[in-house]
Design a protein around this motif. Structure first.
Motif, PDB file in Angstrom:
ATOM      1  N   GLU A   1      -9.767  -3.321   6.992  1.00  0.00           N
ATOM      2  CA  GLU A   1      -9.477  -2.034   6.172  1.00  0.00           C
ATOM      3  C   GLU A   1      -7.891  -2.005   5.416  1.00  0.00           C
ATOM      4  N   HIS A   2      -7.272  -3.063   6.015  1.00  0.00           N
ATOM      5  CA  HIS A   2      -5.746  -3.213   5.160  1.00  0.00           C
ATOM      6  C   HIS A   2      -5.751  -4.461   4.781  1.00  0.00           C
ATOM      7  N   ARG A   3      -6.463  -5.137   3.994  1.00  0.00           N
ATOM      8  CA  ARG A   3      -6.503  -6.304   3.710  1.00  0.00           C
ATOM      9  C   ARG A   3      -5.064  -6.987   3.033  1.00  0.00           C
ATOM     10  N   GLU A   4      -4.394  -5.776   2.229  1.00  0.00           N
ATOM     11  CA  GLU A   4      -3.178  -6.230   1.700  1.00  0.00           C
ATOM     12  C   GLU A   4      -2.090  -6.680   2.742  1.00  0.00           C
ATOM     13  N   ILE A   5      -2.393  -6.474   3.929  1.00  0.00           N
ATOM     14  CA  ILE A   5      -1.421  -6.936   4.998  1.00  0.00           C
ATOM     15  C   ILE A   5      -1.116  -8.200   4.910  1.00  0.00           C
ATOM     16  N   TYR A   6      -2.083  -9.313   4.594  1.00  0.00           N
ATOM     17  CA  TYR A   6      -1.864 -10.510   4.562  1.00  0.00           C
ATOM     18  C   TYR A   6      -0.875 -10.868   3.490  1.00  0.00           C
ATOM     19  N   ARG A   7      -1.195 -10.399   2.261  1.00  0.00           N
ATOM     20  CA  ARG A   7      -0.097 -10.768   1.239  1.00  0.00           C
ATOM     21  C   ARG A   7       1.287 -10.084   1.408  1.00  0.00           C
ATOM     22  N   ILE A   8       1.363  -8.985   1.871  1.00  0.00           N
ATOM     23  CA  ILE A   8       2.451  -8.344   2.266  1.00  0.00           C
ATOM     24  C   ILE A   8       3.384  -9.102   3.227  1.00  0.00           C
ATOM     25  N   ILE A   9       2.695  -9.533   4.293  1.00  0.00           N
ATOM     26  CA  ILE A   9       3.752 -10.228   5.373  1.00  0.00           C
ATOM     27  C   ILE A   9       3.738 -11.669   4.718  1.00  0.00           C
ATOM     28  N   ASP A  10       3.020 -12.176   4.041  1.00  0.00           N
ATOM     29  CA  ASP A  10       3.348 -13.596   3.607  1.00  0.00           C
ATOM     30  C   ASP A  10       4.494 -13.413   2.655  1.00  0.00           C
TER      31      ASP A  10
ATOM     32  N   ASP B   1       2.086   4.290   1.796  1.00  0.00           N
ATOM     33  CA  ASP B   1       0.770   4.137   1.720  1.00  0.00           C
ATOM     34  C   ASP B   1       0.726   3.713   0.082  1.00  0.00           C
ATOM     35  N   ALA B   2       1.295   4.163  -0.804  1.00  0.00           N
ATOM     36  CA  ALA B   2       1.095   3.817  -2.129  1.00  0.00           C
ATOM     37  C   ALA B   2       1.955   2.402  -2.194  1.00  0.00           C
ATOM     38  N   ALA B   3       3.105   2.083  -1.565  1.00  0.00           N
ATOM     39  CA  ALA B   3       3.541   0.812  -1.685  1.00  0.00           C
ATOM     40  C   ALA B   3       2.518  -0.268  -1.189  1.00  0.00           C
ATOM     41  N   ALA B   4       1.924   0.016  -0.208  1.00  0.00           N
ATOM     42  CA  ALA B   4       1.129  -0.990   0.746  1.00  0.00           C
ATOM     43  C   ALA B   4       0.197  -1.294  -0.649  1.00  0.00           C
ATOM     44  N   VAL B   5      -0.574  -0.374  -1.216  1.00  0.00           N
ATOM     45  CA  VAL B   5      -1.527  -0.738  -2.474  1.00  0.00           C
ATOM     46  C   VAL B   5      -0.507  -1.330  -3.557  1.00  0.00           C
ATOM     47  N   GLU B   6       0.517  -0.936  -3.958  1.00  0.00           N
ATOM     48  CA  GLU B   6       0.965  -1.645  -4.921  1.00  0.00           C
ATOM     49  C   GLU B   6       1.361  -3.134  -4.825  1.00  0.00           C
ATOM     50  N   PHE B   7       2.278  -3.089  -3.565  1.00  0.00           N
ATOM     51  CA  PHE B   7       2.554  -4.549  -3.296  1.00  0.00           C
ATOM     52  C   PHE B   7       1.483  -5.287  -3.018  1.00  0.00           C
TER      53      PHE B   7
END
Length: 203
Positions: free
Chosen positions: A109-118, A26-32
């Motif tokens: 709820e997890h907008r970071e998924i787009y940046r991380i997957i990209d 969870d912390a990595a999702a926010v950080e990345f």
């Protein structure tokens, strides 16, 4: 054995260990999500997770290993969110509508998924490809099941599955990440497009 009681493959076997692993992911999702892969640091991730720096290496050998695990974890979360929105009494088209609405809610709820997957395309191309191939395979399976039930036309397969997935990805970017569209309304409009296409109705 430390307090996480990790197995040799670093998979925790206790509830406490699984909670710690969850905190790191969870912390990595926010950080990345905030900094991107290259600017993110292990020390910052462990601070966010409120665990000791040394604890990190109980679970992961490197930042790259954590990133790969996170991509897999997010892929699983997308699958679970869609699965939980479905029920046995749904027809083929309703399944696609509900799955998309669930994804839009998840992405909001997890907008970071787009940046991380990209970023995975460049940081770990194998996990990037696996993420999309797995989703496309699930859609293709649903299309076949719909055809077998007589609710969808015959011959739908991989090409249609990738087309639908691509549409869902960009609809999510527009209405879940860039703005807050109503998931049910957006999913219904996309569902109507799937059902009727874009050609004018014949006279």
């Amino acid at each position: 054995m430390d307090d996480a009681e990790a197995l040799p493959d670093k998979t925790p076997r206790t509830a406490r260990g699984r909670r710690t692993l969850r905190k790191l992911l969870d912390a990595a999702a926010v950080e990345f999500g905030e900094k991107g892969f290259h600017e993110a640091s292990i020390s910052s991730i462990t601070r966010r997770a409120e665990v000791a720096l040394g604890t990190f290496y109980t679970y992961f050998d490197s930042k790259d290993a954590l990133f790969r695990a996170l991509v897999g974890d997010m892929s699983e979360a997308v699958k679970v969110s869609a699965r939980d929105a479905l029920s046995d009494d749904m027809g083929a088209l309703e399944i696609e509508r509900a799955a998309l609405a669930a994804f839009l809610s998840f992405a909001r709820e997890h907008r970071e998924i787009y940046r991380i997957i990209d970023e995975a395309e460049f940081v770990d191309p194998a996990s990037y490809r696996d993420h999309y191939e797995t989703i496309a395979a699930r859609i293709a399976k649903r299309l076949k099941e719909g055809a077998d039930a007589g609710e969808l036309r015959e011959g739908l397969g991989e090409t249609e599955a990738w087309a639908m997935m691509g549409m869902n990805v960009f609809v999510g970017l527009r209405y879940a990440v860039w703005s807050d569209g109503d998931p049910d309304e957006i999913a219904s409009r996309v569902n109507a497009l799937i059902a009727r296409g874009i050609a004018a109705e014949p006279d």
